[in-house]
Design a protein around this motif. Structure first.
Motif, PDB file in Angstrom:
ATOM      1  N   SER A  38       1.119  -0.646   0.337  1.00 19.95           N
ATOM      2  CA  SER A  38      -0.536   0.250  -0.595  1.00 19.95           C
ATOM      3  C   SER A  38       0.929   1.559  -0.258  1.00 19.95           C
ATOM      4  O   SER A  38       0.566   2.324  -0.517  1.00 19.95           O
ATOM      5  N   ALA A  39       2.284   1.060   0.697  1.00 18.55           N
ATOM      6  CA  ALA A  39       2.798   2.390   0.398  1.00 18.55           C
ATOM      7  C   ALA A  39       3.384   2.644  -0.596  1.00 18.55           C
ATOM      8  O   ALA A  39       3.806   4.271  -1.224  1.00 18.55           O
ATOM      9  N   VAL A  40       3.396   1.754  -1.593  1.00 20.95           N
ATOM     10  CA  VAL A  40       4.137   1.718  -3.015  1.00 20.95           C
ATOM     11  C   VAL A  40       2.359   2.417  -3.787  1.00 20.95           C
ATOM     12  O   VAL A  40       2.538   3.166  -4.302  1.00 20.95           O
ATOM     13  N   GLY A  41       1.593   2.496  -3.469  1.00 19.73           N
ATOM     14  CA  GLY A  41      -0.093   2.445  -4.107  1.00 19.73           C
ATOM     15  C   GLY A  41       0.311   3.918  -3.811  1.00 19.73           C
ATOM     16  O   GLY A  41      -0.208   4.836  -4.503  1.00 19.73           O
ATOM     17  N   LEU A  42       0.466   4.334  -2.880  1.00 15.78           N
ATOM     18  CA  LEU A  42       0.051   5.689  -1.780  1.00 15.78           C
ATOM     19  C   LEU A  42       0.738   6.548  -2.570  1.00 15.78           C
ATOM     20  O   LEU A  42       0.956   7.599  -3.255  1.00 15.78           O
ATOM     21  N   ALA A  43       2.620   6.360  -2.641  1.00 14.18           N
ATOM     22  CA  ALA A  43       3.270   6.936  -3.531  1.00 14.18           C
ATOM     23  C   ALA A  43       3.417   6.830  -4.536  1.00 14.18           C
ATOM     24  O   ALA A  43       4.058   7.840  -5.460  1.00 14.18           O
ATOM     25  N   CYS A  44       2.771   6.067  -5.340  1.00 18.77           N
ATOM     26  CA  CYS A  44       2.749   6.340  -6.574  1.00 18.77           C
ATOM     27  C   CYS A  44       1.934   7.192  -7.435  1.00 18.77           C
ATOM     28  O   CYS A  44       0.768   7.596  -8.667  1.00 18.77           O
ATOM     29  N   ARG A  45       0.780   7.221  -6.380  1.00 22.56           N
ATOM     30  CA  ARG A  45      -0.409   8.741  -7.108  1.00 22.56           C
ATOM     31  C   ARG A  45       0.664  10.237  -7.338  1.00 22.56           C
ATOM     32  O   ARG A  45       0.672  10.953  -6.714  1.00 22.56           O
ATOM     33  N   GLY A  46      -0.419  10.139  -8.623  1.00 21.00           N
ATOM     34  CA  GLY A  46       0.335  11.458  -8.993  1.00 21.00           C
ATOM     35  C   GLY A  46       2.251  11.583  -9.808  1.00 21.00           C
ATOM     36  O   GLY A  46       2.110  12.392 -10.346  1.00 21.00           O
ATOM     37  N   VAL A  47       2.567   9.948  -9.670  1.00 21.24           N
ATOM     38  CA  VAL A  47       3.797  10.553 -10.098  1.00 21.24           C
ATOM     39  C   VAL A  47       3.730   9.083 -11.037  1.00 21.24           C
ATOM     40  O   VAL A  47       3.334   8.598 -10.988  1.00 21.24           O
ATOM     41  N   GLU A  48       4.625   9.715 -12.455  1.00 20.71           N
ATOM     42  CA  GLU A  48       5.529   8.859 -12.705  1.00 20.71           C
ATOM     43  C   GLU A  48       6.269   8.695 -13.298  1.00 20.71           C
ATOM     44  O   GLU A  48       7.332   8.867 -14.375  1.00 20.71           O
ATOM     45  N   THR A  49       6.814   7.569 -12.695  1.00 19.62           N
ATOM     46  CA  THR A  49       8.419   7.117 -13.106  1.00 19.62           C
ATOM     47  C   THR A  49       8.358   5.293 -13.741  1.00 19.62           C
ATOM     48  O   THR A  49       6.799   5.181 -13.256  1.00 19.62           O
ATOM     49  N   ALA A  50       9.442   5.155 -13.845  1.00 19.88           N
ATOM     50  CA  ALA A  50       8.711   3.878 -14.277  1.00 19.88           C
ATOM     51  C   ALA A  50       8.105   2.230 -13.296  1.00 19.88           C
ATOM     52  O   ALA A  50       7.366   1.979 -14.093  1.00 19.88           O
ATOM     53  N   THR A  51       9.003   2.640 -12.171  1.00 23.64           N
ATOM     54  CA  THR A  51       7.977   1.579 -11.428  1.00 23.64           C
ATOM     55  C   THR A  51       6.844   1.744 -11.288  1.00 23.64           C
ATOM     56  O   THR A  51       5.994   0.767 -11.133  1.00 23.64           O
ATOM     57  N   GLU A  53       4.696   3.474 -13.468  1.00 25.43           N
ATOM     58  CA  GLU A  53       3.865   2.842 -14.429  1.00 25.43           C
ATOM     59  C   GLU A  53       3.619   1.951 -14.724  1.00 25.43           C
ATOM     60  O   GLU A  53       3.025   0.732 -15.532  1.00 25.43           O
ATOM     61  N   THR A  54       4.542   0.483 -14.609  1.00 25.22           N
ATOM     62  CA  THR A  54       5.142  -0.355 -14.018  1.00 25.22           C
ATOM     63  C   THR A  54       3.990  -1.564 -13.722  1.00 25.22           C
ATOM     64  O   THR A  54       3.235  -2.455 -14.311  1.00 25.22           O
ATOM     65  N   ARG A  55       3.738  -1.207 -12.309  1.00 28.95           N
ATOM     66  CA  ARG A  55       2.979  -1.488 -11.590  1.00 28.95           C
ATOM     67  C   ARG A  55       1.320  -1.412 -12.229  1.00 28.95           C
ATOM     68  O   ARG A  55       0.677  -1.944 -11.963  1.00 28.95           O
ATOM     69  N   ALA A  56       1.107  -0.330 -12.295  1.00 32.56           N
ATOM     70  CA  ALA A  56      -0.009   0.584 -12.849  1.00 32.56           C
ATOM     71  C   ALA A  56      -0.783  -0.172 -14.401  1.00 32.56           C
ATOM     72  O   ALA A  56      -1.432  -0.727 -14.560  1.00 32.56           O
ATOM     73  N   LEU A  57       0.364  -0.942 -15.119  1.00 30.83           N
ATOM     74  CA  LEU A  57       0.620  -2.018 -16.610  1.00 30.83           C
ATOM     75  C   LEU A  57       0.047  -3.271 -15.993  1.00 30.83           C
ATOM     76  O   LEU A  57      -0.837  -3.742 -16.598  1.00 30.83           O
ATOM     77  N   VAL A  58       0.517  -3.529 -15.151  1.00 24.41           N
ATOM     78  CA  VAL A  58       0.133  -4.889 -14.704  1.00 24.41           C
ATOM     79  C   VAL A  58      -0.927  -5.073 -13.469  1.00 24.41           C
ATOM     80  O   VAL A  58      -1.505  -5.655 -13.920  1.00 24.41           O
ATOM     81  N   ILE A  59      -1.547  -3.804 -13.070  1.00 25.22           N
ATOM     82  CA  ILE A  59      -2.430  -3.532 -12.460  1.00 25.22           C
ATOM     83  C   ILE A  59      -3.808  -4.609 -13.897  1.00 25.22           C
ATOM     84  O   ILE A  59      -4.703  -5.377 -13.610  1.00 25.22           O
ATOM     85  N   THR A  60      -3.026  -3.416 -14.668  1.00 26.35           N
ATOM     86  CA  THR A  60      -4.486  -3.394 -15.482  1.00 26.35           C
ATOM     87  C   THR A  60      -4.305  -4.709 -15.656  1.00 26.35           C
ATOM     88  O   THR A  60      -5.463  -5.168 -16.847  1.00 26.35           O
ATOM     89  N   LEU A  61      -3.553  -5.327 -16.838  1.00 25.74           N
ATOM     90  CA  LEU A  61      -3.375  -6.992 -17.376  1.00 25.74           C
ATOM     91  C   LEU A  61      -3.958  -7.661 -16.809  1.00 25.74           C
ATOM     92  O   LEU A  61      -4.529  -8.187 -17.122  1.00 25.74           O
ATOM     93  N   PHE A  62      -3.419  -7.951 -15.415  1.00 23.36           N
ATOM     94  CA  PHE A  62      -4.053  -9.047 -14.654  1.00 23.36           C
ATOM     95  C   PHE A  62      -5.517  -8.578 -14.377  1.00 23.36           C
ATOM     96  O   PHE A  62      -6.596  -9.776 -13.994  1.00 23.36           O
ATOM     97  N   GLY A  63      -6.459  -7.337 -14.262  1.00 25.31           N
ATOM     98  CA  GLY A  63      -7.060  -7.098 -14.309  1.00 25.31           C
ATOM     99  C   GLY A  63      -7.994  -7.786 -15.246  1.00 25.31           C
ATOM    100  O   GLY A  63      -9.563  -8.602 -15.501  1.00 25.31           O
ATOM    101  N   TYR A  64      -7.567  -7.743 -16.576  1.00 25.16           N
ATOM    102  CA  TYR A  64      -8.100  -8.262 -17.783  1.00 25.16           C
ATOM    103  C   TYR A  64      -7.769 -10.381 -18.213  1.00 25.16           C
ATOM    104  O   TYR A  64      -8.062 -10.825 -18.933  1.00 25.16           O
TER     105      TYR A  64
END
Length: 126
Positions: A38-51, A53-64
């Protein structure tokens, strides 16, 4: 058709084990270090780093269920036409799918991979 069933040789088995372990390690890292924290999720709010974006991509992929579907398709191709490359790809996709919340489809893909060992193999020597 060859008389031998699909069975990788010793060198190929070592490469398959190494690549399967690499895929499994990546999936475990993604799930437990980036996705579930959850700390990584909170840290990624509004931040566009490679980590992030990779986290968001993986979450989208396993969602589908992309990991499970890819494992199932690769395992089915391996079952129909056995080859070392397709077995390696299917094993990697299955290990990622099992770890990344696509358990049902990836488990079915694992069963298809086990059945593929009984198929005749054109690449058989001897």
């Amino acid at each position: 058709m060859a008389d031998r069933s699909f069975l990788p040789g010793a060198r190929a088995a070592n490469v398959i084990i190494a690549l399967g372990g690499l895929a499994l390690g990546w999936a475990i890292y993604m799930r437990y270090a980036l996705v579930e924290q959850s700390a990584v999720g909170l840290a990624c709010r509004g931040v566009e780093t490679a980590t992030c974006e990779t986290r968001a991509l993986v979450i989208t992929l396993f969602g589908y269920s992309v990991f499970g579907i890819a494992a199932l398709i690769a395992s089915f191709i391996q079952l129909v036409r056995p080859s070392l490359v397709m077995f390696t790809i299917a094993l990697m996709a299955t290990s990622i799918g099992v770890v990344m919340y696509n358990n049902n489809l990836a488990a079915l893909a694992g069963g298809l991979l086990l059945i593929s060992f009984a198929r005749p193999w054109r690449g058989a020597r001897g």
